[in-house]
Scaffold this motif. Structure first.
Motif, PDB file in Angstrom:
ATOM      1  N   TYR A 299      -7.487  -1.828  -8.242  1.00 52.63           N
ATOM      2  CA  TYR A 299      -7.125  -0.501  -8.008  1.00 52.63           C
ATOM      3  C   TYR A 299      -6.119  -0.096  -9.282  1.00 52.63           C
ATOM      4  O   TYR A 299      -5.323   0.999  -9.167  1.00 52.63           O
ATOM      5  CB  TYR A 299      -6.685   0.256  -6.821  1.00 52.63           C
ATOM      6  CG  TYR A 299      -7.427  -0.679  -5.737  1.00 52.63           C
ATOM      7  CD1 TYR A 299      -9.032  -0.313  -5.794  1.00 52.63           C
ATOM      8  CD2 TYR A 299      -7.021  -1.358  -4.679  1.00 52.63           C
ATOM      9  CE1 TYR A 299      -9.993  -1.035  -4.872  1.00 52.63           C
ATOM     10  CE2 TYR A 299      -8.104  -2.203  -3.702  1.00 52.63           C
ATOM     11  CZ  TYR A 299      -9.345  -1.832  -3.680  1.00 52.63           C
ATOM     12  OH  TYR A 299     -10.197  -2.220  -2.970  1.00 52.63           O
TER      13      TYR A 299
ATOM     14  N   ASN B   1      -3.709   4.725   1.468  1.00 51.55           N
ATOM     15  CA  ASN B   1      -4.769   3.656   1.426  1.00 51.55           C
ATOM     16  C   ASN B   1      -5.034   2.726  -0.006  1.00 51.55           C
ATOM     17  O   ASN B   1      -5.908   2.107  -0.180  1.00 51.55           O
ATOM     18  CB  ASN B   1      -6.020   4.125   1.501  1.00 51.55           C
ATOM     19  CG  ASN B   1      -6.118   4.610   3.079  1.00 51.55           C
ATOM     20  OD1 ASN B   1      -5.708   3.783   4.074  1.00 51.55           O
ATOM     21  ND2 ASN B   1      -6.557   5.717   3.436  1.00 51.55           N
ATOM     22  N   TRP B   2      -3.963   3.232  -0.899  1.00 48.96           N
ATOM     23  CA  TRP B   2      -4.164   2.571  -2.386  1.00 48.96           C
ATOM     24  C   TRP B   2      -3.362   1.345  -2.241  1.00 48.96           C
ATOM     25  O   TRP B   2      -2.123   1.206  -1.920  1.00 48.96           O
ATOM     26  CB  TRP B   2      -3.504   3.651  -3.215  1.00 48.96           C
ATOM     27  CG  TRP B   2      -3.261   2.859  -4.631  1.00 48.96           C
ATOM     28  CD1 TRP B   2      -4.066   2.179  -5.252  1.00 48.96           C
ATOM     29  CD2 TRP B   2      -2.085   3.277  -5.534  1.00 48.96           C
ATOM     30  NE1 TRP B   2      -3.522   1.654  -6.458  1.00 48.96           N
ATOM     31  CE2 TRP B   2      -2.242   2.452  -6.743  1.00 48.96           C
ATOM     32  CE3 TRP B   2      -1.024   3.803  -5.547  1.00 48.96           C
ATOM     33  CZ2 TRP B   2      -1.416   2.396  -7.695  1.00 48.96           C
ATOM     34  CZ3 TRP B   2       0.110   3.960  -6.437  1.00 48.96           C
ATOM     35  CH2 TRP B   2      -0.051   3.227  -7.596  1.00 48.96           C
TER      36      TRP B   2
ATOM     37  N   LYS C 129      -6.128   1.311 -12.012  1.00 49.40           N
ATOM     38  CA  LYS C 129      -6.451   2.680 -12.755  1.00 49.40           C
ATOM     39  C   LYS C 129      -5.615   3.739 -12.065  1.00 49.40           C
ATOM     40  O   LYS C 129      -5.409   4.441 -12.815  1.00 49.40           O
ATOM     41  CB  LYS C 129      -7.980   2.813 -12.503  1.00 49.40           C
ATOM     42  CG  LYS C 129      -8.647   2.500 -13.949  1.00 49.40           C
ATOM     43  CD  LYS C 129      -9.934   3.096 -13.708  1.00 49.40           C
ATOM     44  CE  LYS C 129     -10.445   4.176 -14.853  1.00 49.40           C
ATOM     45  NZ  LYS C 129     -10.887   4.047 -15.802  1.00 49.40           N
ATOM     46  N   GLU C 130      -5.168   3.492 -10.633  1.00 50.89           N
ATOM     47  CA  GLU C 130      -4.634   4.507 -10.295  1.00 50.89           C
ATOM     48  C   GLU C 130      -3.425   5.117 -10.603  1.00 50.89           C
ATOM     49  O   GLU C 130      -3.147   6.241 -10.719  1.00 50.89           O
ATOM     50  CB  GLU C 130      -4.352   3.909  -8.543  1.00 50.89           C
ATOM     51  CG  GLU C 130      -3.949   4.951  -7.682  1.00 50.89           C
ATOM     52  CD  GLU C 130      -4.952   6.245  -7.260  1.00 50.89           C
ATOM     53  OE1 GLU C 130      -6.105   6.059  -7.365  1.00 50.89           O
ATOM     54  OE2 GLU C 130      -4.281   7.390  -6.696  1.00 50.89           O
ATOM     55  N   TYR C 131      -2.697   4.076 -11.350  1.00 52.27           N
ATOM     56  CA  TYR C 131      -1.349   4.359 -11.975  1.00 52.27           C
ATOM     57  C   TYR C 131      -1.569   5.448 -13.176  1.00 52.27           C
ATOM     58  O   TYR C 131      -0.445   6.142 -13.088  1.00 52.27           O
ATOM     59  CB  TYR C 131      -0.718   2.838 -12.687  1.00 52.27           C
ATOM     60  CG  TYR C 131      -0.288   2.174 -11.686  1.00 52.27           C
ATOM     61  CD1 TYR C 131       1.119   2.420 -11.100  1.00 52.27           C
ATOM     62  CD2 TYR C 131      -0.795   1.048 -10.788  1.00 52.27           C
ATOM     63  CE1 TYR C 131       1.642   1.376 -10.118  1.00 52.27           C
ATOM     64  CE2 TYR C 131      -0.395   0.272 -10.072  1.00 52.27           C
ATOM     65  CZ  TYR C 131       0.862   0.415  -9.814  1.00 52.27           C
ATOM     66  OH  TYR C 131       1.581  -0.462  -8.829  1.00 52.27           O
ATOM     67  N   GLU C 132      -2.736   5.517 -13.674  1.00 47.43           N
ATOM     68  CA  GLU C 132      -2.906   6.313 -14.672  1.00 47.43           C
ATOM     69  C   GLU C 132      -3.022   7.974 -14.271  1.00 47.43           C
ATOM     70  O   GLU C 132      -2.636   8.828 -14.774  1.00 47.43           O
ATOM     71  CB  GLU C 132      -4.286   6.226 -15.494  1.00 47.43           C
ATOM     72  CG  GLU C 132      -4.335   4.853 -16.137  1.00 47.43           C
ATOM     73  CD  GLU C 132      -3.140   4.315 -17.075  1.00 47.43           C
ATOM     74  OE1 GLU C 132      -2.761   5.270 -17.728  1.00 47.43           O
ATOM     75  OE2 GLU C 132      -3.002   3.190 -17.299  1.00 47.43           O
ATOM     76  N   SER C 133      -3.542   8.012 -13.055  1.00 47.18           N
ATOM     77  CA  SER C 133      -3.399   9.456 -12.582  1.00 47.18           C
ATOM     78  C   SER C 133      -2.287   9.768 -11.497  1.00 47.18           C
ATOM     79  O   SER C 133      -2.361  10.685 -10.714  1.00 47.18           O
ATOM     80  CB  SER C 133      -4.936   9.627 -11.590  1.00 47.18           C
ATOM     81  OG  SER C 133      -4.955   8.582 -10.467  1.00 47.18           O
ATOM     82  N   ARG C 134      -1.259   8.905 -11.413  1.00 51.60           N
ATOM     83  CA  ARG C 134      -0.224   9.295 -10.432  1.00 51.60           C
ATOM     84  C   ARG C 134       1.184   9.454 -11.239  1.00 51.60           C
ATOM     85  O   ARG C 134       1.124   8.820 -12.500  1.00 51.60           O
ATOM     86  CB  ARG C 134      -0.011   7.935  -9.709  1.00 51.60           C
ATOM     87  CG  ARG C 134      -1.036   7.652  -8.456  1.00 51.60           C
ATOM     88  CD  ARG C 134      -0.702   7.927  -7.122  1.00 51.60           C
ATOM     89  NE  ARG C 134      -1.738   7.465  -6.261  1.00 51.60           N
ATOM     90  CZ  ARG C 134      -1.437   7.458  -5.017  1.00 51.60           C
ATOM     91  NH1 ARG C 134      -0.351   7.568  -4.468  1.00 51.60           N
ATOM     92  NH2 ARG C 134      -2.526   7.180  -4.051  1.00 51.60           N
TER      93      ARG C 134
ATOM     94  N   VAL D  40       5.435   7.549  -7.297  1.00 49.35           N
ATOM     95  CA  VAL D  40       5.043   6.254  -6.864  1.00 49.35           C
ATOM     96  C   VAL D  40       6.327   5.338  -6.249  1.00 49.35           C
ATOM     97  O   VAL D  40       6.618   4.817  -5.386  1.00 49.35           O
ATOM     98  CB  VAL D  40       4.285   5.538  -7.880  1.00 49.35           C
ATOM     99  CG1 VAL D  40       4.165   4.099  -7.286  1.00 49.35           C
ATOM    100  CG2 VAL D  40       2.948   6.354  -7.879  1.00 49.35           C
TER     101      VAL D  40
ATOM    102  N   LEU E  95      -1.165  -0.928  -4.060  1.00 54.65           N
ATOM    103  CA  LEU E  95      -0.623  -0.784  -5.489  1.00 54.65           C
ATOM    104  C   LEU E  95      -0.105  -2.051  -6.297  1.00 54.65           C
ATOM    105  O   LEU E  95      -0.253  -1.844  -7.258  1.00 54.65           O
ATOM    106  CB  LEU E  95       0.560   0.112  -5.203  1.00 54.65           C
ATOM    107  CG  LEU E  95       1.860  -0.690  -4.938  1.00 54.65           C
ATOM    108  CD1 LEU E  95       3.026   0.153  -5.161  1.00 54.65           C
ATOM    109  CD2 LEU E  95       1.780  -1.186  -3.460  1.00 54.65           C
TER     110      LEU E  95
ATOM    111  N   HIS F   7       0.791  -1.013   0.067  1.00 48.86           N
ATOM    112  CA  HIS F   7      -0.123  -0.060   0.066  1.00 48.86           C
ATOM    113  C   HIS F   7       0.883   1.402   0.013  1.00 48.86           C
ATOM    114  O   HIS F   7       1.756   1.387   0.851  1.00 48.86           O
ATOM    115  CB  HIS F   7      -1.023   0.063   1.298  1.00 48.86           C
ATOM    116  CG  HIS F   7      -1.801  -0.944   1.240  1.00 48.86           C
ATOM    117  ND1 HIS F   7      -1.799  -1.994   1.946  1.00 48.86           N
ATOM    118  CD2 HIS F   7      -3.354  -1.021   1.069  1.00 48.86           C
ATOM    119  CE1 HIS F   7      -2.614  -2.897   1.955  1.00 48.86           C
ATOM    120  NE2 HIS F   7      -3.679  -2.379   1.270  1.00 48.86           N
TER     121      HIS F   7
END
Ligand code: ZN
Ligand code: FE
Ligand code: FE
Length: 274
Positions: free
Chosen positions: A121, A113-114, A123-128, A133, A116, A110
């Motif tokens: 989850y 709270n993500w 998709k979160e990589y696209e916005s970070r 990271v 990784l 994590h």
């Protein structure tokens, strides 16, 4: 293969199959020298039934593996894979110290709270920012090493799992991480599961493993098997990577008859094991 596998899961975690006894049988069939069961410790503060067993099952897990330890003395070890999350560290410590684990694998799954490494989850990589990271992840691994809670650090570059790579080589960050791990005196596992993920690479990558070897950081081996068939998987490649990085020794865990953290011993790598 004359190596032990210290990183295996069981059906209790909600995303693996097979009972501990099935993993022992698979390890023996593969000629592994020892088998450590290290299922997921409930992920605090809010256990997720897809990620780990409920807290109420932990005692059952321990009893089941302990029975196998009695049945296969010196061959089976009782481990656990615990999450390193800064805000849960005291609770994890309490939980881990309530049971006679031979060893504890410390893993970072994590960032905040993500989750990784959780495909849910992704998709979160696209916005970070991917460099950030990586830097944050490597920093947490260093913190985990220094926490003193863990025997072995699990999949130390798990952040590469889905193939999101940093834009630069992170030399300074990897140097710093290796130094932190070296000073902490913790073991690092060579984990073959990454070969079957989008990153298509063992954890850790050669450049980090070379840095760890230069600082005499001990290594162990783990398949991260989530099915009995995966026990000891690709250990020929793991051995090759260790030798390429310059390792000639690896660490084995000798369980104490009285329970509690196992002792570390160093053995020569099986040069002719390929
Ligand atoms: Zn798992
Ligand atoms: Fe893990
Ligand atoms: Fe695991």
């Amino acid at each position: 293969m004359q190596l032990p596998d210290y990183h295996t899961h069981t059906e209790r975690c909600g995303h693996a199959s097979g009972r501990p006894a099935d993993y022992v049988a698979a390890a023996q069939a593969r000629g592994l020298t020892a088998l450590g069961i290290a299922d997921h410790l409930p992920v605090l503060p809010t256990p997720d039934p897809v990620l780990a067993m409920p807290i109420a099952d932990l005692a059952l897990y321990v009893t089941e593996v302990q029975e196998l330890k009695t049945q296969f003395p010196g061959y089976v070890l009782l481990g656990i894979e615990a999450d390193y999350r800064p805000h849960t560290i005291a609770d994890v410590e309490d939980l881990v110290q309530s049971y006679p684990f031979d060893y504890v694998i410390g893993s970072v799954h994590h960032l905040g709270n993500w989750g990784l490494d959780d495909p849910r989850y992704l998709k979160e990589y696209e916005s970070r920012d991917i460099d950030t990271v990586w830097v944050e992840y490597l920093e947490l691994i260093g913190d985990a090493a220094e926490s003193g809670l863990f025997t072995i650090l699990g999949h130390v570059d798990l952040v590469k799992k889905f193939g999101y790579r940093p834009s630069r080589r992170l030399e300074r960050e990897l140097d710093r991480l290796a130094r932190r791990i070296g000073r902490a005196g913790v073991v690092v596992e060579i984990n073959t599961a990454g070969l079957h993920r989008p990153c298509r690479e063992i954890y850790p990558a050669l450049d980090l493993l070379v840095r760890l070897r230069e600082l005499n950081v001990p290594i162990t081996f783990g398949s991260d098997a989530h099915r009995p068939e995966e026990v000891g998987r690709d250990f020929d490649q793991a051995l090759e990577l260790a030798l390429t990085a310059g390792y000639r020794q690896f660490a084995v865990l000798s369980p104490k008859p009285t329970g509690g953290r196992a002792e570390l011993r160093s053995l020569p790598l099986p040069l002719a094991g390929l």
